[in-house]
Design an enzyme around this catalytic site. Structure first.
Site, PDB file in Angstrom:
ATOM      1  N   GLU A  77      -7.769  -0.716  14.137  1.00 33.25           N
ATOM      2  CA  GLU A  77      -8.262  -1.728  13.228  1.00 33.25           C
ATOM      3  C   GLU A  77      -7.051  -2.917  13.185  1.00 33.25           C
ATOM      4  O   GLU A  77      -5.928  -2.746  12.910  1.00 33.25           O
ATOM      5  CB  GLU A  77      -8.509  -1.079  11.837  1.00 33.25           C
ATOM      6  CG  GLU A  77      -9.037  -2.270  10.927  1.00 33.25           C
ATOM      7  CD  GLU A  77      -9.078  -1.707   9.404  1.00 33.25           C
ATOM      8  OE1 GLU A  77      -9.688  -0.383   9.163  1.00 33.25           O
ATOM      9  OE2 GLU A  77      -9.086  -2.416   8.511  1.00 33.25           O
ATOM     10  N   ARG A 136       0.962  -1.280  -0.024  1.00 32.79           N
ATOM     11  CA  ARG A 136      -0.078  -0.050   0.012  1.00 32.79           C
ATOM     12  C   ARG A 136       0.910   1.152  -0.061  1.00 32.79           C
ATOM     13  O   ARG A 136       1.752   1.421   0.842  1.00 32.79           O
ATOM     14  CB  ARG A 136      -0.877  -0.020   1.084  1.00 32.79           C
ATOM     15  CG  ARG A 136      -1.921  -1.172   1.246  1.00 32.79           C
ATOM     16  CD  ARG A 136      -2.598  -1.359   2.580  1.00 32.79           C
ATOM     17  NE  ARG A 136      -3.508  -2.575   2.351  1.00 32.79           N
ATOM     18  CZ  ARG A 136      -4.572  -2.865   3.233  1.00 32.79           C
ATOM     19  NH1 ARG A 136      -4.894  -2.111   3.764  1.00 32.79           N
ATOM     20  NH2 ARG A 136      -5.226  -3.916   2.876  1.00 32.79           N
ATOM     21  N   SER A 186     -10.853  -6.710   9.514  1.00 31.08           N
ATOM     22  CA  SER A 186     -11.975  -6.246   8.730  1.00 31.08           C
ATOM     23  C   SER A 186     -12.715  -7.030   7.669  1.00 31.08           C
ATOM     24  O   SER A 186     -11.973  -7.900   7.039  1.00 31.08           O
ATOM     25  CB  SER A 186     -11.455  -4.914   7.918  1.00 31.08           C
ATOM     26  OG  SER A 186     -12.522  -4.412   7.263  1.00 31.08           O
ATOM     27  N   ARG A 241       1.400   1.443  10.340  1.00 27.67           N
ATOM     28  CA  ARG A 241       1.047   1.720   9.106  1.00 27.67           C
ATOM     29  C   ARG A 241       2.479   1.662   8.077  1.00 27.67           C
ATOM     30  O   ARG A 241       3.219   2.495   8.016  1.00 27.67           O
ATOM     31  CB  ARG A 241       0.430   3.053   8.993  1.00 27.67           C
ATOM     32  CG  ARG A 241      -0.133   3.495   7.691  1.00 27.67           C
ATOM     33  CD  ARG A 241      -0.605   5.023   7.792  1.00 27.67           C
ATOM     34  NE  ARG A 241      -1.426   5.136   8.759  1.00 27.67           N
ATOM     35  CZ  ARG A 241      -3.004   4.923   8.523  1.00 27.67           C
ATOM     36  NH1 ARG A 241      -3.340   4.387   7.024  1.00 27.67           N
ATOM     37  NH2 ARG A 241      -3.801   5.084   9.520  1.00 27.67           N
ATOM     38  N   ARG A 280      -0.085  -5.657  12.352  1.00 27.01           N
ATOM     39  CA  ARG A 280      -0.777  -5.079  13.639  1.00 27.01           C
ATOM     40  C   ARG A 280      -1.022  -6.103  14.558  1.00 27.01           C
ATOM     41  O   ARG A 280      -1.252  -5.632  15.745  1.00 27.01           O
ATOM     42  CB  ARG A 280      -1.993  -4.484  12.895  1.00 27.01           C
ATOM     43  CG  ARG A 280      -1.658  -3.160  12.085  1.00 27.01           C
ATOM     44  CD  ARG A 280      -3.122  -2.380  11.795  1.00 27.01           C
ATOM     45  NE  ARG A 280      -2.649  -1.157  11.042  1.00 27.01           N
ATOM     46  CZ  ARG A 280      -3.477  -0.562  10.710  1.00 27.01           C
ATOM     47  NH1 ARG A 280      -4.881  -0.490  10.811  1.00 27.01           N
ATOM     48  NH2 ARG A 280      -3.207   0.938  10.035  1.00 27.01           N
TER      49      ARG A 280
END
Length: 428
Positions: free
Chosen positions: A348, A261, A351, A276, A388
């Site tokens: 988060e 990403r 998801s 991130r 994460r």
RNA sequence: GGAGGCGUCGCCUAGUCCGGUCUAUGGCGCCCGCCUGCUAAGCGGGUUUGGGGCUACAACCCCAUCGAGGGUUCAAAUCCCUCCGCCUCCGCCA
């Protein structure tokens, strides 16, 4: 892509859906006009084309002078058919662009509004009270360094900011998490998959990642390939252009792949650590089922995500993501957010989305219902996103001396290791 | 990267050289019906997908679809070009 029939028969519902996401309804009118124009173009082309075909048969039968006369006549017709055909192609393209610009219609249950308008569905577990325990928690960056698990400095040296090396127990932790996720998935009847992380534009576009999300996607220079941001992309495209046997549904896959990403537009956010990053590995659940079954399946996916987080002994909450934050494809989305002690908030970790027919219409994935073909529903859900998960584990289960307790369920995957202990830095 | 072969409506397959009679052949499978103590066999019919028209989302009519996209032609499964995929061999490589 939404059902064209819904757009035609009930455009107000689509307009309302746009409003719920906080988007303009202009695309609805653009699409309706494009639909009309397209159908007119089809009718015009097909009428002439039918004439041409009939005339062609006469030409084949005719002889000599009669044939020459017919030929002259039919040539004009051929030219017009050609013109109408290219007009049709343009009209189809305009229609395609218009309909594809409309995001999935959010579920009635999904809260209206944007990123901050989510609804908390439940809390599971209690955040640890470090104050009561008498010590200040270290963040995952420090813990990662103490354990020799995360090397951010060398990640930046080699690959740049938002990169890292997982070393020693860090590397072991990734493999343990992956194996635990894969074992859980297999036990639940999923087919395990290792998916390619480079895909063609069709896969990227079909899953809705070349729309607003395109800025966040890496493209390979000089090649018609993209790096996926999630294995949802290859797994959705996996059955593209197929008609799936209804008896085979639901098809459940658990896919491992790296995820890439750009994180464009997130400058300054989460600059420390591995919350991130530009690359991480993930085990993703992906399901093909009928639209009718998809709502119940979505709950099941959430259940499997919670099961995994429970095994990691984390405190988390589940939120119902608001319409404006669903992305292009999802009709409804639940996020599981784990408590990160040093941030004092929920972040988060996993998801799950129900994309209903949105992706399958773009990718031509159907099944047969009562002898008719019908688009299937696609759903996805994170089983574990490694970075994460590691952040949450290290910070949640740390002890005063900088060691980290390994959750019971994870211990077998670390050779029975019960505690991760500080070792100092690697290579001095 | 180089050379060659192949790609037809679930599977197999005819057709491609030599364009129109292809509304794509035949077999297998599958579905419906007939026949039949039952089953099998036999007989008859059906069986790609997408779209448009008209409609009850039926029936019917039409258009497209022979790996994909272009081109030639009045007309393309068939001729030409580009691309993709698979197979064989060579080179390289984990």
């Amino acid at each position: 892509m939404i059902d064209p029939r819904l757009l035609r028969d009930d455009p107000d519902r689509v307009r309302a859906a746009q409003a719920k996401r906080g988007l303009s309804a202009d695309v609805v009118d653009t699409a309706l006009a494009a639909d009309r124009a397209r159908r007119d173009a089809i009718a015009a082309f097909e009428a002439r084309r039918a004439e041409q075909k009939a005339a062609g048969k006469d030409v084949a039968k005719a002889q000599g002078e009669e044939k020459q006369a017919l030929l002259a006549k039919v040539k004009d017709l051929a030219a017009e058919v050609k013109r109408l055909e290219s007009a049709l192609a343009e009209a189809e393209q305009a229609w395609d662009d218009a309909i594809k610009a409309i995001p999935n219609v959010a579920a009635d249950e999904a809260p209206a509004g944007g990123e901050d308008d989510f609804v908390v569905l439940e809390h599971v577990g209690k955040p640890r009270d470090f104050e009561a325990e008498g010590f200040a928690p270290r963040d995952h960056v420090e813990l990662g360094r103490l354990l020799g698990a995360i090397d951010l400095e060398r990640g930046a040296k080699v690959s740049g900011s938002r990169f890292y090396f997982l070393t020693g127990v860090g590397a072991q932790l990734e493999l343990a998490l992956v194996n635990m996720a894969m074992d859980q998935a297999r036990a639940a009847g999923f087919t395990q998959v290792i998916a390619p992380s480079l895909v063609k534009p069709r896969a990227m576009d079909g899953t809705g990642f070349l729309g607003q999300a395109a800025d966040d996607v890496y493209r390979i220079e000089g090649e018609d390939l993209y790096l996926v941001g999630t294995s949802e992309v290859p797994m959705a495209a996996y059955h593209s252009d197929e008609i799936l046997d209804a008896a085979s549904l639901p098809l459940r896959y658990a896919a491992f792949s790296p995820c890439f990403r750009k994180e464009a537009g997130s400058h300054g956010k989460d600059t420390k650590g591995i919350i991130r990053v530009h690359w991480f590995d993930k085990v993703e659940m992906f399901v093909y089922t009928t639209v009718e079954e998809s709502y119940a399946e979505h709950e099941r996916l959430l259940g499997w995500e919670k099961e995994f987080l429970d095994k990691l002994e984390l405190a988390y909450r589940v939120i119902d993501v608001a319409a404006g934050d669903l992305g292009l494809s999802a009709q409804r989305k639940f996020d599981c957010e784990a408590w990160i002690p040093t941030q004092g908030r929920y972040r988060e970790l996993t998801s799950t989305s129900n994309c209903t027919e949105f992706q399958s219409r773009r990718l031509d994935i159907r099944t047969r219902v009562d002898g008719q073909t019908a688009p299937v529903a696609t759903l996805n859900g994170t089983l574990t996103a490694i970075t994460r998960a590691i952040v949450a584990i290290l910070e949640t289960h740390q002890q005063a001396d900088g060691s980290v307790r390994v959750p019971k369920a994870l211990q077998p995957y670390l050779g029975g290791l019960e505690v991760l202990t500080p070792i100092g830095s690697i290579g001095g």
